[in-house]
Design a protein around this motif. Structure first.
Motif, short mmCIF file in Angstrom:
data_model
loop_
_atom_site.label_atom_id
_atom_site.label_comp_id
_atom_site.label_asym_id
_atom_site.label_seq_id
_atom_site.Cartn_x
_atom_site.Cartn_y
_atom_site.Cartn_z
N CYS A 90 27.50 20.84 22.63
CA CYS A 90 26.30 21.68 22.66
C CYS A 90 25.44 21.43 21.42
O CYS A 90 25.95 21.38 20.29
N PRO A 91 24.12 21.26 21.59
CA PRO A 91 23.24 20.96 20.45
C PRO A 91 23.33 22.01 19.34
O PRO A 91 23.31 23.22 19.61
N LYS A 92 23.42 21.53 18.10
CA LYS A 92 23.48 22.39 16.92
C LYS A 92 22.35 22.05 15.97
O LYS A 92 21.91 20.90 15.90
N ALA A 93 21.90 23.05 15.22
CA ALA A 93 20.95 22.78 14.13
C ALA A 93 21.72 22.14 12.98
O ALA A 93 22.91 22.39 12.80
N ASP A 94 21.03 21.31 12.22
CA ASP A 94 21.66 20.61 11.09
C ASP A 94 21.71 21.56 9.90
O ASP A 94 20.79 21.62 9.08
N ILE A 95 22.80 22.31 9.82
CA ILE A 95 22.96 23.31 8.76
C ILE A 95 24.24 23.01 7.98
O ILE A 95 25.33 22.93 8.57
N LYS A 96 24.11 22.86 6.69
CA LYS A 96 25.29 22.65 5.85
C LYS A 96 26.11 23.93 5.76
O LYS A 96 25.56 25.03 5.72
N ASN A 97 27.42 23.77 5.75
CA ASN A 97 28.32 24.92 5.63
C ASN A 97 28.03 25.98 6.70
O ASN A 97 27.99 27.19 6.40
N LEU A 98 27.83 25.51 7.94
CA LEU A 98 27.48 26.43 9.01
C LEU A 98 28.48 27.56 9.16
O LEU A 98 28.10 28.73 9.28
N LYS A 99 29.77 27.24 9.17
CA LYS A 99 30.78 28.28 9.40
C LYS A 99 30.72 29.37 8.36
O LYS A 99 30.95 30.55 8.65
N GLU A 100 30.39 29.01 7.11
CA GLU A 100 30.28 30.01 6.06
C GLU A 100 29.03 30.88 6.22
O GLU A 100 28.99 32.01 5.74
N ARG A 101 28.05 30.36 6.91
CA ARG A 101 26.80 31.09 7.08
C ARG A 101 26.76 31.94 8.35
O ARG A 101 25.77 32.63 8.61
N LEU A 102 27.84 31.89 9.11
CA LEU A 102 27.89 32.66 10.34
C LEU A 102 28.41 34.07 10.11
O LEU A 102 29.38 34.28 9.38
N LYS A 103 27.77 35.00 10.74
CA LYS A 103 28.25 36.39 10.77
C LYS A 103 29.03 36.59 12.06
O LYS A 103 28.53 36.27 13.14
N GLU A 104 30.25 37.09 11.95
CA GLU A 104 31.09 37.32 13.13
C GLU A 104 31.32 38.81 13.34
O GLU A 104 31.66 39.52 12.40
N GLU A 105 31.13 39.25 14.56
CA GLU A 105 31.38 40.64 14.93
C GLU A 105 32.43 40.68 16.04
O GLU A 105 32.32 39.95 17.03
N ASN A 106 33.42 41.53 15.89
CA ASN A 106 34.44 41.76 16.90
C ASN A 106 34.53 43.26 17.15
O ASN A 106 34.69 44.04 16.20
N PHE A 107 34.40 43.65 18.40
CA PHE A 107 34.52 45.08 18.72
C PHE A 107 34.83 45.26 20.20
O PHE A 107 34.78 44.30 20.99
N TYR A 108 35.17 46.50 20.55
CA TYR A 108 35.38 46.87 21.96
C TYR A 108 34.23 47.78 22.38
O TYR A 108 33.87 48.71 21.65
N LEU A 109 33.69 47.50 23.53
CA LEU A 109 32.66 48.34 24.12
C LEU A 109 33.31 49.09 25.29
O LEU A 109 33.82 48.47 26.22
N HIS A 110 33.30 50.39 25.22
CA HIS A 110 33.94 51.19 26.28
C HIS A 110 32.97 51.37 27.44
O HIS A 110 31.94 52.04 27.31
N THR A 111 33.29 50.76 28.58
CA THR A 111 32.39 50.74 29.72
C THR A 111 32.78 51.74 30.81
O THR A 111 31.98 52.06 31.67
N GLU A 112 34.02 52.22 30.77
CA GLU A 112 34.52 53.26 31.66
C GLU A 112 35.90 53.66 31.17
O GLU A 112 36.44 53.05 30.24
#
Length: 390
Positions: A90-112
């Motif tokens: 998948c095409p990526k932008a040319d960004i150095k240290n991409l993984k360090e610049r990523l913000k990761e969010e993990n959560f549960y959304l209660h749908t029912e």
């Protein structure tokens, strides 16, 4: 937990339609419709929404519960997959240290209410984006995989200033307990008729996910795309059909004609992918082998209308005029091309009627079976850029 209150609702016109035809059953919070008079697309959406509501657990406030990254995601297949060349392409932008610049969010959304109403969500985005509101894309995994499997896609889109979202489908990933959780859920659905684990229950989650995404301050609510592979392609198809807040769709190796397959004796490959439930039905129906009658009755039981009123000839054209790209392999036995001739013909007619023919495209890759390829990933990526980065 954080309470999320939806800021949108079904239009009064649609509510009246649902009330009149479905004896008072209201629509799910958050699905938007135009103010125009009710047409065929509105009618089929209302019917599908009614179906979803008939097999729901008790409703709960839409809430967010923080979670932690999954270090050892569950795959319901042996051997466990470890690499996908297509997703890594998948095409990526040319960004150095991409993984360090990523913000990761993990959560549960209660749908029912209930265990399966706890929707695991993974979101990646750039930490230092200068854009106040960015486009978003939802990625949906294939059978027996999980949201972590599509992480290469999330990283690629996040590098290009998207908010990239993945979820675990029902009975997959964090919503599974062992290697047979999904299979067992399908069999249980046949026996009890109280859930719709094959497709429709996850579509309900995607409606609720749209409620959440459209309220985030970093997402442009009018620029949310959805795509997925195989089972995820089917989820993307139906989510885009039912919920117009998914502004752009690109289902990959997922669109097919379920009724066409029955009528033309081309159902075997699809059935083999979830065979346990059809074997259970075969025994219950006193058959010596799985046949058309077994297939038809299973679909009617675990996904009512999938091979009739909600099948692709009716639900695919209902996505118009929003941009829709269908990506399939020419030799895919689960999604035979002959089975989507009618839905694509009707879709082209619907898009032309809406003066938006440029918003519909079918790409068929020669010599490819049921496989997501690098070409498909690139075409889906270009499609999202074309319509979400305007």
């Amino acid at each position: 937990m954080t309470n999320i209150i939806s800021s949108s609702s079904i239009s009064p016109l649609i509510c009246f339609f649902v009330f009149f035809f479905w004896l008072g059953h209201g629509g799910a919070q958050g699905i938007q419709h135009s103010a125009a008079a009710i047409n065929g697309a509105d009618k089929i959406r209302s019917q599908f929404l009614h179906l979803l509501r008939t097999r729901r657990s008790p409703q709960v406030p839409l809430t967010v519960e923080p979670s932690k990254p999954v270090r050892h995601p569950l795959f319901q297949q042996v051997p466990t997959p470890t690499f996908s060349e297509a997703m890594e392409s998948c095409p990526k932008a040319d960004i150095k240290n991409l993984k360090e610049r990523l913000k990761e969010e993990n959560f549960y959304l209660h749908t029912e209410a209930g265990e399966q109403g706890r929707l695991p969500v993974l979101i990646l985005s750039l930490k230092d984006s200068k854009q106040k509101r960015r486009p978003a894309v939802v990625f949906l995994h294939s059978t027996n995989k999980n949201k972590e499997w599509v992480r290469p896609l999330l990283e690629a889109y996040a590098s290009r200033e998207y908010i990239a979202i993945a979820i675990d489908s029902r009975y997959h990933g964090e919503r599974a307990h062992n290697l047979t959780t999904y299979r067992d859920a399908l069999v249980s659905s046949w026996i009890k008729g109280d859930t719709m684990p094959f497709l429709f229950d996850t579509v309900w989650d995607l409606i609720k996910l749209a409620d959440y995404l459209t309220q985030r301050k970093d997402i442009d609510p009018k620029r949310i795309g959805i795509t997925g592979e195989s089972l995820g392609g089917m989820h993307a198809w139906f989510a885009a059909f039912i919920d117009t807040r998914y502004a752009v769709a690109a289902p990959i190796i997922g669109v097919q004609g379920f009724r066409w397959a029955i009528d033309n004796d081309k159902w075997q490959a699809r059935i083999d992918s979830i065979k346990a439930v059809f074997e259970e039905a075969r025994v219950d129906l006193g058959k010596s082998a799985i046949d058309k009658e077994v297939v038809k009755k299973v679909w009617n039981r675990i996904a009512p209308g999938l091979a009739s009123i909600f099948d692709s000839p009716y639900s695919i054209p209902a996505i118009a005029p929003r941009p829709l790209l269908i990506l399939n392999g020419a030799d895919d036995p689960r999604c035979p091309l002959d089975g989507i001739k009618t839905p694509t013909k009707r879709a082209r007619k619907a898009y032309a009627k809406a003066h938006s023919s440029k918003n519909f495209k079918l790409i068929v890759q020669p010599g490819i079976g049921h496989e997501m390829t690098s070409l498909m990933v690139k075409e889906a990526s270009d499609w999202m850029d074309r319509f979400l980065k305007q």
